[in-house]
Motif scaffolding. Structure first.
Motif, PDB file in Angstrom:
ATOM      1  N   GLN A  18       0.833  -1.209   0.000  1.00 37.69           N
ATOM      2  CA  GLN A  18       0.000   0.000   0.000  1.00 37.69           C
ATOM      3  C   GLN A  18       0.863   1.253   0.000  1.00 37.69           C
ATOM      4  O   GLN A  18       0.532   2.252  -0.658  1.00 37.69           O
ATOM      5  N   ALA A  19       1.977   1.223   0.733  1.00 36.29           N
ATOM      6  CA  ALA A  19       2.833   2.399   0.817  1.00 36.29           C
ATOM      7  C   ALA A  19       3.448   2.734  -0.535  1.00 36.29           C
ATOM      8  O   ALA A  19       3.419   3.895  -0.975  1.00 36.29           O
ATOM      9  N   LEU A  22       1.210   4.254  -3.274  1.00 41.90           N
ATOM     10  CA  LEU A  22       0.939   5.689  -3.213  1.00 41.90           C
ATOM     11  C   LEU A  22       1.790   6.472  -4.211  1.00 41.90           C
ATOM     12  O   LEU A  22       1.374   7.526  -4.705  1.00 41.90           O
ATOM     13  N   ILE A 207       0.383   4.801   6.435  1.00 43.11           N
ATOM     14  CA  ILE A 207      -0.133   5.485   5.251  1.00 43.11           C
ATOM     15  C   ILE A 207      -0.483   6.932   5.561  1.00 43.11           C
ATOM     16  O   ILE A 207      -0.218   7.837   4.757  1.00 43.11           O
ATOM     17  N   GLU A 211       0.924  10.300   3.669  1.00 47.40           N
ATOM     18  CA  GLU A 211       0.022  11.239   3.009  1.00 47.40           C
ATOM     19  C   GLU A 211       0.126  12.651   3.565  1.00 47.40           C
ATOM     20  O   GLU A 211      -0.508  13.577   3.039  1.00 47.40           O
TER      21      GLU A 211
END
Length: 228
Positions: A18-19, A22, A207, A211
C-alpha cells in the motif's frame, strides 16, 4: 523511458504494498516504466545497469551478499535510490555492507511514559518536530518547505559523516528513559555513492504519515533528485 524498480516486502507492519502504491502513479506520470519486485535478490540481476531509480520499502528481512554487492555496484554506476522509514533505514540488519551504503540505521523509537503505555504500536507514537537545516534550505529536496510536526514513531538513527543532512529531529530526555540529555538525529539525508545518489526520509511508519503533505513532497522530490 526511464526505468524505476520498486522493491517492496519484509515486515508487513509498514504496509509495503500500500505504501509504494501511493507513489507509483507519480513515477508513471514522470515518465518512468515501473517494475515491481518482492525480493531484494533482484539486485543481483544482470539487468540492474538499466535501472535509473530504485524505490525500496523492505523493512528488516535479509539480502544475500550477491544482492547487496549488486545494489552497491548499481548505485556506484549511477542508479539512484530512495526510501523512507524502516523500508530503507532498517533493512537487512545482518549486512554491514548495506549499512555502509545507506549511511544510517534505525536504533529505536522512544516510547511514551510508562503510565501511558497500552501494549500496542501507539506506545511509540509521540508528537515531535522535524527541523529543516537552514544551511541546506536551497537543496532541491527541501527548497521552499518549512519545519513541521508529526505524531508517529520518531526515529533515532545511527549515522556517519558522509550523509548530507537536510532535516533533523531532537529526542527529549524524559525521566523514564536512561539517556541524560537531548539527542539530535538526522531525519532526512542524502548521500553520494560513486556516480549514484541516495535519499532517505525517516518519517513514514503508516499510510497517514506518508500522506502528510510535507512528507509526501519530500519523498517525491527525493525520488526525482536521486534518479539517474
Amino acid at each position: 523511458m526511464r526505468q524505476a524498480l520498486v522493491v517492496r516486502g519484509g515486515w508487513e507492519g509498514h504496509a509495503p504494498v500500500q505504501a509504494t502504491d501511493l507513489f507509483i502513479p507519480f513515477l508513471e506520470a514522470a515518465g518512468y516504466a515501473v517494475r515491481i519486485e518482492s525480493t531484494p535478490e533482484v539486485y543481483a540481476d544482470e539487468r540492474m545497469p538499466e535501472v535509473d531509480l530504485i524505490v525500496q520499502c523492505y523493512t528488516m528481512g535479509t539480502a544475500s551478499r550477491e544482492a547487496v554487492a549488486g545494489l552497491r555496484a548499481a548505485i556506484a554506476a549511477g542508479t539512484g535510490m530512495m526510501g523512507w522509514h524502516g523500508g530503507i533505514a532498517d533493512s537487512f540488519r545482518a549486512s554491514s555492507d548495506y549499512l555502509h551504503l545507506i549511511g544510517g540505521q534505525f536504533a529505536t523509537h522512544p516510547s511514551k511514559a510508562p503510565e501511558d503505555l497500552h501494549g500496542d504500536e501507539t506506545d511509540n507514537f509521540l508528537p515531535y518536530r522535524v527541523d529543516l537545516v537552514p544551511e541546506r534550505s536551497d537543496h532541491p529536496v527541501v527548497a521552499g518547505l518549512e519545519s513541521f510536526e508529526l505524531t508517529t514513531e520518531q526515529y533515532w538513527v545511527l549515522t556517519d559523516g558522509l550523509c548530507d543532512v537536510l532535516a533533523t529531529t531532537t529526542h527529549p530526555a524524559p525521566a523514564w528513559h536512561p539517556w541524560h540529555r537531548e539527542v539530535t538525529c538526522p531525519s532526512v539525508w542524502t548521500r553520494q555513492w560513486g556516480e549514484g545518489r541516495i535519499c532517505v526520509v525517516t518519517p513514514g511508519h503508516s499510510i497517514d504519515v506518508l500522506e502528510h503533505p510535507t512528507v509526501r513532497t519530500l519523498i517525491e522530490r527525493g525520488m526525482t533528485w536521486a534518479s539517474r
